[in-house]
Motif scaffolding. Structure first.
Motif, short mmCIF file in Angstrom:
data_model
loop_
_atom_site.label_atom_id
_atom_site.label_comp_id
_atom_site.label_asym_id
_atom_site.label_seq_id
_atom_site.Cartn_x
_atom_site.Cartn_y
_atom_site.Cartn_z
N GLN A 37 57.24 46.23 22.06
CA GLN A 37 56.41 47.40 21.71
C GLN A 37 55.14 46.95 20.99
O GLN A 37 54.04 47.44 21.27
CB GLN A 37 57.19 48.37 20.84
CG GLN A 37 58.29 49.10 21.57
CD GLN A 37 59.18 49.90 20.63
OE1 GLN A 37 59.22 49.66 19.43
NE2 GLN A 37 59.93 50.84 21.19
N HIS A 38 55.29 46.02 20.08
CA HIS A 38 54.14 45.50 19.33
C HIS A 38 53.14 44.85 20.30
O HIS A 38 51.94 45.05 20.18
CB HIS A 38 54.60 44.49 18.28
CG HIS A 38 53.49 43.86 17.53
ND1 HIS A 38 52.77 44.54 16.56
CD2 HIS A 38 52.93 42.63 17.60
CE1 HIS A 38 51.83 43.75 16.09
NE2 HIS A 38 51.91 42.58 16.70
N GLU A 42 49.33 45.88 20.98
CA GLU A 42 48.22 44.91 20.89
C GLU A 42 47.35 44.97 22.14
O GLU A 42 46.12 44.99 22.05
CB GLU A 42 48.75 43.49 20.69
CG GLU A 42 49.18 43.18 19.29
CD GLU A 42 48.02 43.11 18.31
OE1 GLU A 42 46.96 42.60 18.68
OE2 GLU A 42 48.19 43.60 17.19
N VAL A 43 47.97 44.99 23.31
CA VAL A 43 47.23 45.05 24.57
C VAL A 43 46.44 46.36 24.63
O VAL A 43 45.25 46.36 24.99
CB VAL A 43 48.19 44.91 25.78
CG1 VAL A 43 47.50 45.27 27.08
CG2 VAL A 43 48.75 43.50 25.84
N LEU A 48 41.37 49.41 24.14
CA LEU A 48 40.58 50.45 23.48
C LEU A 48 39.33 49.88 22.82
O LEU A 48 38.27 50.51 22.85
CB LEU A 48 41.45 51.19 22.44
CG LEU A 48 42.51 52.10 23.02
CD1 LEU A 48 43.43 52.60 21.90
CD2 LEU A 48 41.90 53.26 23.76
N VAL A 49 39.44 48.71 22.23
CA VAL A 49 38.28 48.07 21.61
C VAL A 49 37.23 47.78 22.67
O VAL A 49 36.03 48.03 22.49
CB VAL A 49 38.69 46.78 20.85
CG1 VAL A 49 37.49 45.93 20.50
CG2 VAL A 49 39.48 47.13 19.60
N HIS A 50 37.67 47.26 23.81
CA HIS A 50 36.75 46.96 24.91
C HIS A 50 36.10 48.25 25.43
O HIS A 50 34.89 48.30 25.65
CB HIS A 50 37.50 46.25 26.04
CG HIS A 50 36.66 46.00 27.25
ND1 HIS A 50 35.65 45.08 27.26
CD2 HIS A 50 36.67 46.56 28.48
CE1 HIS A 50 35.07 45.09 28.44
NE2 HIS A 50 35.67 45.98 29.20
N GLU A 51 36.92 49.29 25.61
CA GLU A 51 36.39 50.58 26.09
C GLU A 51 35.40 51.17 25.09
O GLU A 51 34.37 51.71 25.47
CB GLU A 51 37.56 51.54 26.33
CG GLU A 51 37.16 52.90 26.85
CD GLU A 51 36.65 52.89 28.28
OE1 GLU A 51 36.16 53.94 28.73
OE2 GLU A 51 36.69 51.83 28.95
#
Length: 95
Positions: A37-38, A42-43, A48-51
């Motif tokens: 799950q972790h 992370e993925v 989301l950071v990239h988006e």
């Protein structure tokens, strides 16, 4: 201590050991699940950071384009006012 008491003690110890091993096995499984799950989180976070970065870039480009359009509209408006004033001046001279 009699042989029966010794066997009972060993049996009880074996039962406690088996329960402890079962709890340990379950804990390892739970930990593996939490780690998966972790890793998914992370993925997803990296995605989301990239988006967010992509959207921020698009927003900057759109804001710059909107500014250029606003400046152009202002320039067109100024030119129209100047043209109307010129037409008024020409009409006033011909009267």
């Amino acid at each position: 201590m009699s042989e029966t008491e010794l066997e009972d003690g060993i049996g009880a110890a074996n039962a406690r050991f088996d329960r402890a091993m079962a709890r340990l096995d379950q804990s390892v499984k739970n930990l593996a699940t939490r780690m998966r799950q972790h890793n998914r989180i992370e993925v997803d976070t990296q995605r989301l950071v990239h988006e967010r970065a992509r959207l921020a870039t698009e927003l900057d480009k759109t804001a710059a384009r909107a500014k250029r359009l606003d400046d152009s509209a202002h320039d067109v408006s100024r030119r129209l006012v100047e043209a109307m004033e010129t037409v008024r001046e020409v009409l006033a001279k011909t009267e």
